[in-house]
Scaffold this motif. Structure first.
Motif, mmCIF file in Angstrom:
data_model
loop_
_atom_site.group_PDB
_atom_site.id
_atom_site.type_symbol
_atom_site.label_atom_id
_atom_site.label_comp_id
_atom_site.label_asym_id
_atom_site.label_seq_id
_atom_site.Cartn_x
_atom_site.Cartn_y
_atom_site.Cartn_z
ATOM 1 N N PRO A 24 0.842 -1.204 0.000
ATOM 2 C CA PRO A 24 0.000 0.000 0.000
ATOM 3 C C PRO A 24 0.867 1.241 0.000
ATOM 4 N N PRO A 25 0.407 2.303 -0.622
ATOM 5 C CA PRO A 25 1.187 3.542 -0.611
ATOM 6 C C PRO A 25 1.279 4.111 0.796
ATOM 7 N N LEU A 26 2.408 4.674 1.110
ATOM 8 C CA LEU A 26 2.567 5.323 2.405
ATOM 9 C C LEU A 26 1.693 6.568 2.449
ATOM 10 N N ASP A 27 1.029 6.754 3.550
ATOM 11 C CA ASP A 27 0.112 7.877 3.689
ATOM 12 C C ASP A 27 0.303 8.510 5.070
ATOM 13 N N PRO A 28 0.848 9.726 5.128
ATOM 14 C CA PRO A 28 1.164 10.605 4.000
ATOM 15 C C PRO A 28 2.402 10.125 3.251
ATOM 16 N N PRO A 29 2.578 10.594 2.030
ATOM 17 C CA PRO A 29 3.765 10.204 1.260
ATOM 18 C C PRO A 29 5.052 10.613 1.964
ATOM 19 N N GLU A 30 6.099 9.833 1.725
ATOM 20 C CA GLU A 30 7.401 10.094 2.340
ATOM 21 C C GLU A 30 8.389 10.599 1.283
ATOM 22 N N PRO A 31 9.234 11.556 1.661
ATOM 23 C CA PRO A 31 10.261 12.017 0.708
ATOM 24 C C PRO A 31 11.310 10.944 0.476
ATOM 25 N N LEU A 32 11.862 10.909 -0.722
ATOM 26 C CA LEU A 32 12.933 9.984 -1.086
ATOM 27 C C LEU A 32 14.024 10.804 -1.759
ATOM 28 N N ARG A 33 15.138 10.992 -1.060
ATOM 29 C CA ARG A 33 16.223 11.839 -1.564
ATOM 30 C C ARG A 33 17.273 10.963 -2.244
ATOM 31 N N ILE A 34 17.500 11.208 -3.535
ATOM 32 C CA ILE A 34 18.391 10.393 -4.358
ATOM 33 C C ILE A 34 19.549 11.257 -4.849
ATOM 34 N N ALA A 35 20.773 10.864 -4.525
ATOM 35 C CA ALA A 35 21.950 11.561 -5.045
ATOM 36 C C ALA A 35 22.328 10.945 -6.383
ATOM 37 N N GLU A 36 22.088 11.677 -7.441
ATOM 38 C CA GLU A 36 22.369 11.195 -8.799
ATOM 39 C C GLU A 36 22.627 12.402 -9.681
ATOM 40 N N ASP A 37 23.565 12.253 -10.623
ATOM 41 C CA ASP A 37 24.022 13.413 -11.392
ATOM 42 C C ASP A 37 23.650 13.388 -12.860
ATOM 43 N N GLY A 38 22.698 12.570 -13.252
ATOM 44 C CA GLY A 38 22.320 12.505 -14.657
ATOM 45 C C GLY A 38 23.037 11.431 -15.434
ATOM 46 N N GLU A 45 8.019 10.270 -2.710
ATOM 47 C CA GLU A 45 8.174 11.494 -3.476
ATOM 48 C C GLU A 45 9.662 11.715 -3.749
ATOM 49 N N PRO A 46 10.161 11.260 -4.924
ATOM 50 C CA PRO A 46 11.597 11.343 -5.200
ATOM 51 C C PRO A 46 12.070 12.768 -5.437
ATOM 52 N N GLU A 47 13.255 13.041 -4.928
ATOM 53 C CA GLU A 47 13.919 14.327 -5.154
ATOM 54 C C GLU A 47 15.384 14.026 -5.484
ATOM 55 N N PHE A 48 15.865 14.553 -6.602
ATOM 56 C CA PHE A 48 17.241 14.320 -7.019
ATOM 57 C C PHE A 48 18.135 15.454 -6.532
ATOM 58 N N VAL A 49 19.267 15.071 -5.939
ATOM 59 C CA VAL A 49 20.229 16.049 -5.456
ATOM 60 C C VAL A 49 21.610 15.673 -5.992
ATOM 61 N N THR A 50 22.500 16.666 -6.067
ATOM 62 C CA THR A 50 23.856 16.419 -6.549
ATOM 63 C C THR A 50 24.863 16.960 -5.549
ATOM 64 N N PHE A 51 26.082 16.417 -5.623
ATOM 65 C CA PHE A 51 27.175 16.835 -4.759
ATOM 66 C C PHE A 51 28.402 17.118 -5.604
ATOM 67 N N GLU A 52 29.241 18.031 -5.120
ATOM 68 C CA GLU A 52 30.466 18.356 -5.847
ATOM 69 C C GLU A 52 31.439 17.188 -5.839
ATOM 70 N N SER A 53 31.441 16.406 -4.767
ATOM 71 C CA SER A 53 32.371 15.283 -4.671
ATOM 72 C C SER A 53 31.878 14.306 -3.626
ATOM 73 N N SER A 54 32.531 13.128 -3.613
ATOM 74 C CA SER A 54 32.171 12.110 -2.625
ATOM 75 C C SER A 54 32.479 12.558 -1.213
ATOM 76 N N ALA A 55 33.395 13.503 -1.050
ATOM 77 C CA ALA A 55 33.732 13.999 0.281
ATOM 78 C C ALA A 55 32.512 14.603 0.958
ATOM 79 N N TYR A 56 31.599 15.133 0.170
ATOM 80 C CA TYR A 56 30.365 15.696 0.715
ATOM 81 C C TYR A 56 29.237 14.660 0.698
#
Length: 386
Positions: free
Chosen positions: A68-82, A104-115
């Motif tokens: 079943p879908p989570l209710d309320p929806p949960e954020p899903l933060r994905i580190a991916e650079d394209g 609820e997917p959200e794509f984020v990026t980082f300058e390097s693996s150090a971060y």
């Protein structure tokens, strides 16, 4: 497509692709899991999981047990650079697989693996794409609970997206791997995936690293000009720039990487206990949706199912914006069942030790956690297999 237009499109794609193949790697979960720590068998239809609502009945046609879908929806933060190897993330997003499970997917990026590594370990990011690197191993040694939870890229035999290429200037002079002796060999950096492939190619030719002249070109996009102007003779190269170089008459796609590096794990999905244990119901749903995305990718590029639609999704999420380009290049291979190649992960650990880039005791068994993949495969009615 005309050569010049193809080349321009390919070159525009390189920056994001290079990040995928030389960047960070490896996911997280605290201590290595003992058998008793593994998630229990998926509940029978109607049973309730430890957290979240009841699991639904299995579809009579597919055998898939509904979550079943989570209710309320949960954020899903994905580190991916394209990177194209992020196909499972993109397809699950665009085809609604995450949304239908309340994510609820959200794509984020980082300058390097150090971060990125600390963000994943601390739960600021839920999952991340990366590759095996010495920096990953050293981060785990420092106490960051990173683990590999799923596949995100390998080479397809006979159609690798990494290949050993030679300049068209030297085709007559370089006919065998032994002929590389004394030649200028381009890689992006010491300890990179392409460095590993290059060293394995030398081994296959009975050569050592001391018998070639290494040329470090940190941007894959600069390798084609270097091959053209004589700065280098051979290179461990990547798509889509190989296709561009062929179209321009700059290089010869010489030897498929799987000839000397078969069953090699190139990229992985990373996570930590902050995600896999503390947000287990989100993590389980993530993996179900992710595997559905991987299976759609496999169906599109291996079986020819819905290929145009999947290419459209990929053009929206990667620098490769030309649909025709997707039909021409060698594409990253993704396991539709999500498992990583454990032997390859262990080989890379040992390779980093041999080169003096890592001195710790982390093993593949410490790094890999397939519990979510096991769960998702069971809920999707079993493995697909390649």
């Amino acid at each position: 497509m005309r050569r010049r237009l193809l080349s321009a499109a390919l070159l525009a794609a390189v920056i994001m692709l290079a990040a995928a193949c030389g960047g960070p790697a490896a996911p997280a979960t605290g201590e290595p899991q003992e058998p008793g720590d593994m998630p229990e068998d998926p509940p029978a239809a109607g049973d309730s999981p430890s957290t979240g609502g009841e699991y639904g009945q299995r579809d009579p046609d597919t055998g898939v047990a509904a979550l079943p879908p989570l209710d309320p929806p949960e954020p899903l933060r994905i580190a991916e650079d394209g990177s194209p190897s992020g196909a499972g993330f993109y397809i699950a997003t665009e085809r609604g697989y995450f949304a239908e499970l309340g994510l609820e997917p959200e794509f984020v990026t980082f300058e390097s693996s150090a971060y990125m590594f600390p963000a994943v370990a601390g739960g600021d990011v839920d999952v991340a794409g990366g590759v095996m690197t010495a920096s990953l191993l050293n981060a785990v040694d420092r106490g960051l609970p990173l683990r590999i939870i799923a596949d995100k890229g390998r080479n397809r035999p006979g159609a690798s997206y990494f290949d050993l290429v030679r300049s068209t200037r030297v085709i007559d002079e370089i006919q065998t791997l032994e002929d590389i002796r004394g030649r200028r060999f381009a890689i992006t950096s010491e300890g990179s995936v392409d460095h590993i492939f290059a060293e394995l190619a030398l081994r296959a030719g009975g050569l050592t690293e001391e018998e070639v002249e290494w040329v470090v070109i940190r941007d894959f996009g600069q390798m084609n000009p270097a091959l053209a102007n004589g700065s280098v003779d051979v290179a461990m190269h990547i798509e889509p720039l190989i296709t561009a170089g062929e179209a321009d008459g700059v290089l010869d796609r010489w030897i498929d990487a799987t000839e000397f590096a078969p069953d090699f794990q190139v990229a992985v999905v990373l996570a930590s206990p902050a995600f896999t244990q503390e947000r287990q119901e989100v993590a389980r749903r993530f993996m179900v949706a992710y595997l559905k995305g991987l299976r759609d990718y496999y169906a599109a590029f291996v079986e020819g199912v819905d290929t145009d639609e999947i290419i459209d999704i990929m053009t929206r999420h990667t620098p490769m914006k030309d649909p025709e380009l997707w039909r021409r290049v060698n594409k990253v291979d993704l396991n539709p069942d999500g498992y990583v190649i454990a032997d390859s992960v262990q080989f890379q650990v040992e390779w980093f030790k041999e080169k003096g880039l890592y001195a710790g005791d982390v093993t593949a068994a410490d790094l890999i956690d397939h519990s979510l993949v096991d769960f998702a495969i069971e809920y999707l009615g079993g493995p697909v297999g390649q």
